[in-house]
Design a protein around this motif. Structure first.
Motif, PDB file in Angstrom:
ATOM      1  N   ASN A   1       0.855  -1.182   0.000  1.00 62.32           N
ATOM      2  CA  ASN A   1       0.000   0.000   0.000  1.00 62.32           C
ATOM      3  C   ASN A   1       0.894   1.235   0.000  1.00 62.32           C
ATOM      4  O   ASN A   1       1.587   1.513   0.981  1.00 62.32           O
ATOM      5  CB  ASN A   1      -0.905  -0.024   1.235  1.00 62.32           C
ATOM      6  N   ALA A   2       0.887   1.961  -1.107  1.00 64.70           N
ATOM      7  CA  ALA A   2       1.781   3.117  -1.244  1.00 64.70           C
ATOM      8  C   ALA A   2       1.588   4.148  -0.138  1.00 64.70           C
ATOM      9  O   ALA A   2       2.540   4.840   0.246  1.00 64.70           O
ATOM     10  CB  ALA A   2       1.587   3.772  -2.611  1.00 64.70           C
ATOM     11  N   SER A   3       0.376   4.250   0.411  1.00 57.92           N
ATOM     12  CA  SER A   3       0.146   5.244   1.459  1.00 57.92           C
ATOM     13  C   SER A   3       0.804   4.842   2.784  1.00 57.92           C
ATOM     14  O   SER A   3       0.962   5.680   3.670  1.00 57.92           O
ATOM     15  CB  SER A   3      -1.358   5.465   1.669  1.00 57.92           C
ATOM     16  N   HIS A   4       1.193   3.575   2.929  1.00 60.20           N
ATOM     17  CA  HIS A   4       1.874   3.121   4.142  1.00 60.20           C
ATOM     18  C   HIS A   4       3.392   3.283   4.046  1.00 60.20           C
ATOM     19  O   HIS A   4       4.075   3.210   5.057  1.00 60.20           O
ATOM     20  CB  HIS A   4       1.547   1.654   4.425  1.00 60.20           C
ATOM     21  N   ARG A   5       3.900   3.470   2.847  1.00 60.23           N
ATOM     22  CA  ARG A   5       5.341   3.603   2.638  1.00 60.23           C
ATOM     23  C   ARG A   5       5.712   5.088   2.591  1.00 60.23           C
ATOM     24  O   ARG A   5       5.097   5.874   1.881  1.00 60.23           O
ATOM     25  CB  ARG A   5       5.763   2.950   1.316  1.00 60.23           C
ATOM     26  N   ILE A   6       6.727   5.458   3.325  1.00 58.86           N
ATOM     27  CA  ILE A   6       7.260   6.817   3.281  1.00 58.86           C
ATOM     28  C   ILE A   6       8.627   6.737   2.622  1.00 58.86           C
ATOM     29  O   ILE A   6       9.555   6.142   3.166  1.00 58.86           O
ATOM     30  CB  ILE A   6       7.379   7.432   4.696  1.00 58.86           C
ATOM     31  N   ASP A   7       8.745   7.298   1.424  1.00 58.91           N
ATOM     32  CA  ASP A   7      10.010   7.256   0.699  1.00 58.91           C
ATOM     33  C   ASP A   7      10.997   8.251   1.282  1.00 58.91           C
ATOM     34  O   ASP A   7      10.636   9.356   1.676  1.00 58.91           O
ATOM     35  CB  ASP A   7       9.790   7.576  -0.779  1.00 58.91           C
ATOM     36  N   MET A   8      12.260   7.829   1.326  1.00 56.77           N
ATOM     37  CA  MET A   8      13.325   8.754   1.682  1.00 56.77           C
ATOM     38  C   MET A   8      13.660   9.592   0.454  1.00 56.77           C
ATOM     39  O   MET A   8      13.335   9.215  -0.666  1.00 56.77           O
ATOM     40  CB  MET A   8      14.553   7.989   2.166  1.00 56.77           C
ATOM     41  N   ILE A   9      14.302  10.733   0.703  1.00 59.04           N
ATOM     42  CA  ILE A   9      14.748  11.583  -0.396  1.00 59.04           C
ATOM     43  C   ILE A   9      16.271  11.671  -0.349  1.00 59.04           C
ATOM     44  O   ILE A   9      16.887  11.405   0.687  1.00 59.04           O
ATOM     45  CB  ILE A   9      14.119  12.993  -0.319  1.00 59.04           C
ATOM     46  N   SER A  10      16.873  12.058  -1.458  1.00 57.31           N
ATOM     47  CA  SER A  10      18.330  12.207  -1.514  1.00 57.31           C
ATOM     48  C   SER A  10      18.771  13.329  -0.594  1.00 57.31           C
ATOM     49  O   SER A  10      18.104  14.354  -0.472  1.00 57.31           O
ATOM     50  CB  SER A  10      18.768  12.499  -2.948  1.00 57.31           C
TER      51      SER A  10
END
Length: 205
Positions: A25-34
């Protein structure tokens, strides 16, 4: 084992700091940024107080999760409250069992999750007691530097620094083939996060 295998830590999952545990579920994943260099970063407030659980996951469309359990077993959670600001090596780089957790005392604190690189198996978390300030301006005098000359670098932050945040200077004499980090202020940010501070340095010849 999988040690030495280059795997990306692309983000954060877990109801301690994200909406949930469903890796699909994309809403459960928090992507890191560079961030500085090859590092990745995300800053989150906890969803509540007490023990708040999370795992990291690989990026680039691969959602394998990073667990403290070497054998990928349940009930092998690892507390990080007393390890904030230190480098943590993950136990298993492809495991959806067990998790890391932090005992959170205030939901207004900001937790900075950081990896040294996408290809690494280490991460760190540190706590800022309040909002996160940024470096809003940097200048140096003189602007052209010759060997052995003293340089004053001045950095202005967006606000006063809250407890847990520090700023420091990274400098080089060989176009960053090598570099030195100078930090006379409180060092909380790991060395792979680079900002600047007011500091006088003397560059060698």
């Amino acid at each position: 084992g999988m040690s030495g295998v280059a795997l990306a830590q692309g983000g954060l999952i877990g109801d301690g700091f994200t909406p949930g545990w469903d890796i699909n579920n994309a809403s459960h994943r928090i992507d890191m940024i560079s961030s500085a260099g090859s590092s990745q970063i995300t800053t989150r407030q906890a969803n509540g107080t007490g023990n708040r659980f999370f795992r990291l996951f690989r990026g680039g469309g691969n959602f394998s999760q990073m667990s403290p359990s070497v054998t990928c077993s349940n009930s092998q959670d690892q507390e990080l409250t007393s390890s904030l600001g230190t480098v943590i090596t993950v136990g298993n780089q492809n495991c959806g069992n067990s998790a890391y957790f932090i005992n959170v005392s205030s939901t207004s604190d900001n937790y900075v999750f950081k990896t040294a690189s996408q290809g690494g198996n280490t991460f760190t978390v540190f706590r800022i007691q309040g909002s996160v300030s940024t470096v809003s301006a940097v200048s140096q005098s003189p602007t052209t530097v010759f060997g052995g000359q003293s340089v004053t670098v001045t950095a202005t932050t967006s606000a006063s620094l809250n407890t847990g945040q520090g700023v420091y200077l990274r400098y080089t004499t060989d176009n960053f083939a090598t570099s030195t980090v100078v930090n006379p202020l409180i060092l909380v940010v790991p060395l792979f996060d680079i900002t600047c501070l007011l500091q006088q340095i003397t560059l060698p010849k």
